[in-house]
Design a protein around this motif. Structure first.
Motif, PDB file in Angstrom:
ATOM      1  N   TRP A  37      44.530  38.809  32.704  1.00 43.91           N
ATOM      2  CA  TRP A  37      44.812  37.633  33.508  1.00 43.91           C
ATOM      3  C   TRP A  37      45.614  37.950  34.771  1.00 43.91           C
ATOM      4  CZ3 TRP A  37      41.882  33.720  32.869  1.00 43.91           C
ATOM      5  CH2 TRP A  37      41.316  33.465  31.604  1.00 43.91           C
ATOM      6  N   ILE A  38      46.559  38.860  34.659  1.00 44.18           N
ATOM      7  CA  ILE A  38      47.316  39.231  35.861  1.00 44.18           C
ATOM      8  C   ILE A  38      46.417  39.960  36.847  1.00 44.18           C
ATOM      9  CG2 ILE A  38      49.250  40.584  36.754  1.00 44.18           C
ATOM     10  CD1 ILE A  38      50.721  40.055  34.182  1.00 44.18           C
ATOM     11  N   ALA A  39      45.493  40.775  36.336  1.00 42.44           N
ATOM     12  CA  ALA A  39      44.551  41.474  37.212  1.00 42.44           C
ATOM     13  C   ALA A  39      43.674  40.490  37.968  1.00 42.44           C
ATOM     14  CB  ALA A  39      43.690  42.434  36.401  1.00 42.44           C
ATOM     15  N   ILE A  56      55.297  39.102  48.580  1.00 40.68           N
ATOM     16  CA  ILE A  56      54.869  40.485  48.361  1.00 40.68           C
ATOM     17  C   ILE A  56      55.690  41.133  47.245  1.00 40.68           C
ATOM     18  CG2 ILE A  56      56.406  41.555  50.077  1.00 40.68           C
ATOM     19  CD1 ILE A  56      54.054  43.425  50.775  1.00 40.68           C
ATOM     20  N   ILE A  57      56.956  40.737  47.101  1.00 46.11           N
ATOM     21  CA  ILE A  57      57.780  41.274  46.011  1.00 46.11           C
ATOM     22  C   ILE A  57      57.234  40.828  44.658  1.00 46.11           C
ATOM     23  CG2 ILE A  57      60.068  41.225  44.958  1.00 46.11           C
ATOM     24  CD1 ILE A  57      61.206  40.945  47.805  1.00 46.11           C
ATOM     25  N   ILE A  58      56.893  39.534  44.546  1.00 47.34           N
ATOM     26  CA  ILE A  58      56.347  39.000  43.285  1.00 47.34           C
ATOM     27  C   ILE A  58      55.004  39.652  42.973  1.00 47.34           C
ATOM     28  CG2 ILE A  58      55.424  36.932  42.172  1.00 47.34           C
ATOM     29  CD1 ILE A  58      57.535  35.335  43.746  1.00 47.34           C
ATOM     30  N   LEU A 102      52.721  45.937  39.102  1.00 47.67           N
ATOM     31  CA  LEU A 102      53.378  46.925  38.243  1.00 47.67           C
ATOM     32  C   LEU A 102      53.151  46.607  36.779  1.00 47.67           C
ATOM     33  CD1 LEU A 102      55.249  49.381  37.935  1.00 47.67           C
ATOM     34  CD2 LEU A 102      57.197  47.798  38.069  1.00 47.67           C
ATOM     35  N   SER A 103      53.180  45.312  36.437  1.00 54.11           N
ATOM     36  CA  SER A 103      52.940  44.934  35.039  1.00 54.11           C
ATOM     37  C   SER A 103      51.512  45.279  34.615  1.00 54.11           C
ATOM     38  CB  SER A 103      53.208  43.443  34.846  1.00 54.11           C
ATOM     39  OG  SER A 103      52.219  42.643  35.478  1.00 54.11           O
ATOM     40  N   ILE A 104      50.555  45.201  35.553  1.00 52.39           N
ATOM     41  CA  ILE A 104      49.180  45.600  35.249  1.00 52.39           C
ATOM     42  C   ILE A 104      49.128  47.093  34.907  1.00 52.39           C
ATOM     43  CG2 ILE A 104      46.852  45.891  36.199  1.00 52.39           C
ATOM     44  CD1 ILE A 104      47.308  43.440  37.884  1.00 52.39           C
ATOM     45  N   VAL A 105      49.827  47.896  35.712  1.00 53.31           N
ATOM     46  CA  VAL A 105      49.834  49.339  35.486  1.00 53.31           C
ATOM     47  C   VAL A 105      50.480  49.658  34.132  1.00 53.31           C
ATOM     48  CG1 VAL A 105      50.689  51.552  36.340  1.00 53.31           C
ATOM     49  CG2 VAL A 105      49.882  49.817  37.962  1.00 53.31           C
ATOM     50  N   GLY A 133      48.299  48.547  31.327  1.00 48.50           N
ATOM     51  CA  GLY A 133      47.146  49.443  31.267  1.00 48.50           C
ATOM     52  C   GLY A 133      47.463  50.742  30.555  1.00 48.50           C
ATOM     53  N   PHE A 134      48.665  51.308  30.811  1.00 45.67           N
ATOM     54  CA  PHE A 134      49.078  52.524  30.119  1.00 45.67           C
ATOM     55  C   PHE A 134      49.260  52.262  28.622  1.00 45.67           C
ATOM     56  CE2 PHE A 134      50.498  54.399  34.267  1.00 45.67           C
ATOM     57  CZ  PHE A 134      49.779  55.568  34.160  1.00 45.67           C
ATOM     58  N   ILE A 135      49.792  51.085  28.297  1.00 42.69           N
ATOM     59  CA  ILE A 135      49.955  50.737  26.880  1.00 42.69           C
ATOM     60  C   ILE A 135      48.602  50.665  26.185  1.00 42.69           C
ATOM     61  CG2 ILE A 135      50.666  48.902  25.295  1.00 42.69           C
ATOM     62  CD1 ILE A 135      52.928  48.259  27.262  1.00 42.69           C
ATOM     63  N   LEU A 136      47.650  49.992  26.855  1.00 44.34           N
ATOM     64  CA  LEU A 136      46.289  49.893  26.292  1.00 44.34           C
ATOM     65  C   LEU A 136      45.669  51.274  26.133  1.00 44.34           C
ATOM     66  CD1 LEU A 136      44.901  46.823  28.277  1.00 44.34           C
ATOM     67  CD2 LEU A 136      45.438  46.905  25.844  1.00 44.34           C
ATOM     68  N   LEU A 137      45.848  52.115  27.154  1.00 49.85           N
ATOM     69  CA  LEU A 137      45.270  53.457  27.100  1.00 49.85           C
ATOM     70  C   LEU A 137      45.874  54.249  25.939  1.00 49.85           C
ATOM     71  CD1 LEU A 137      43.456  55.605  28.435  1.00 49.85           C
ATOM     72  CD2 LEU A 137      45.419  56.224  29.875  1.00 49.85           C
TER      73      LEU A 137
END
Length: 239
Positions: free
Chosen positions: A13-15, A202-204, A210-213, A216-220
């Motif tokens: 959803w964030i993506a 732009i900060i938000i 960053l939360s997507i990244v 994504g690492f957690i999923l990987l």
């Protein structure tokens, strides 16, 4: 697993929310790195000027120049400028540009004079397509007050902006610069003037990206761990 489900939902959803801006960041970054900054600034269109030196001994004294111009002499020394223009003197707080040779103020700059100044400052074979006096400096110049804009008929659609008081080229703009500026505004998410790159939006958006990244690492990591367990179980059953 709750962690897997939560990470999947966050990632998806964030993506969807910030995906378009991420595309602008990557695409804009590609454009801005692919175009040399010297080309963006129009440095390849700037001719090397060699001003003719003035014979200082033949020039009127500063006091005489001030008298002829009808202004009070400044306490600071006056600077020699290209094109035999000398200043500034002050009248009611406003600078007055005068001729170093005659000590008299210059009249309003004509179209022919503006075109001549621009031609001498331009490097290339293209001719002048238009010269326009602008009472208000366009936003793209980053300047204030009136300016002359002289356009050249080259492939980049180069424009020189000149000071109406001195004939100096204060900035150069072109189609390449405008393309770069468009992608820069997309990149910093400031569609007004492209100057603010620390605003809340732009900060938000960056925090969400960053939360997507991270998700994504957690999923990987979860999927790799699960695949490794499956592979070990498969090898154990074969034995």
């Amino acid at each position: 697993m709750k962690v897997l489900r939560l990470s999947t939902q966050l990632h998806k959803w964030i993506a969807l929310v910030v995906g378009l801006q991420v595309l602008f960041w990557v695409g804009g970054g590609l454009v801005m790195t692919a175009i040399p900054i010297e080309t963006v600034r129009g440095e390849h269109r700037a001719a090397e000027l060699n001003p003719v030196p003035l014979e200082l001994g033949a020039l009127p004294a500063l006091g005489e120049i001030a008298r002829r111009a009808g202004v009070a002499r400044s306490r600071r020394s006056c600077a020699q400028r290209r094109g035999a223009r000398r200043g500034p003197h002050r009248r009611r707080g406003e600078p007055v540009i005068v001729s170093a040779a005659t000590g008299r103020p210059f009249g309003p700059m004509s179209t022919a004079q503006a075109t001549g100044f621009a031609r001498r400052a331009y490097r290339g074979e293209a001719g002048v397509s238009e010269a326009v006096f602008l009472n208000t400096a366009p936003q793209e110049t980053g300047q204030t007050g009136p300016l002359w804009r002289v356009d050249f008929a080259d492939r980049e659609k180069t424009s020189f902006y000149l000071s109406p008081a001195t004939g100096e080229v204060v900035t150069r703009r072109s189609g390449v610069w405008r393309i770069f500026d468009f992608f820069w505004r997309l990149h910093v998410m400031d569609w007004n003037d492209g100057e603010d790159f620390n605003h809340p939006l732009i900060i938000i958006t960056t925090a969400l990206t960053l939360s997507i990244v991270v998700s994504g690492f957690i999923l990987l990591w979860i999927r790799i761990s699960r695949d490794l367990k499956t592979a070990r179980a498969s090898r154990g059953s074969k034995r």
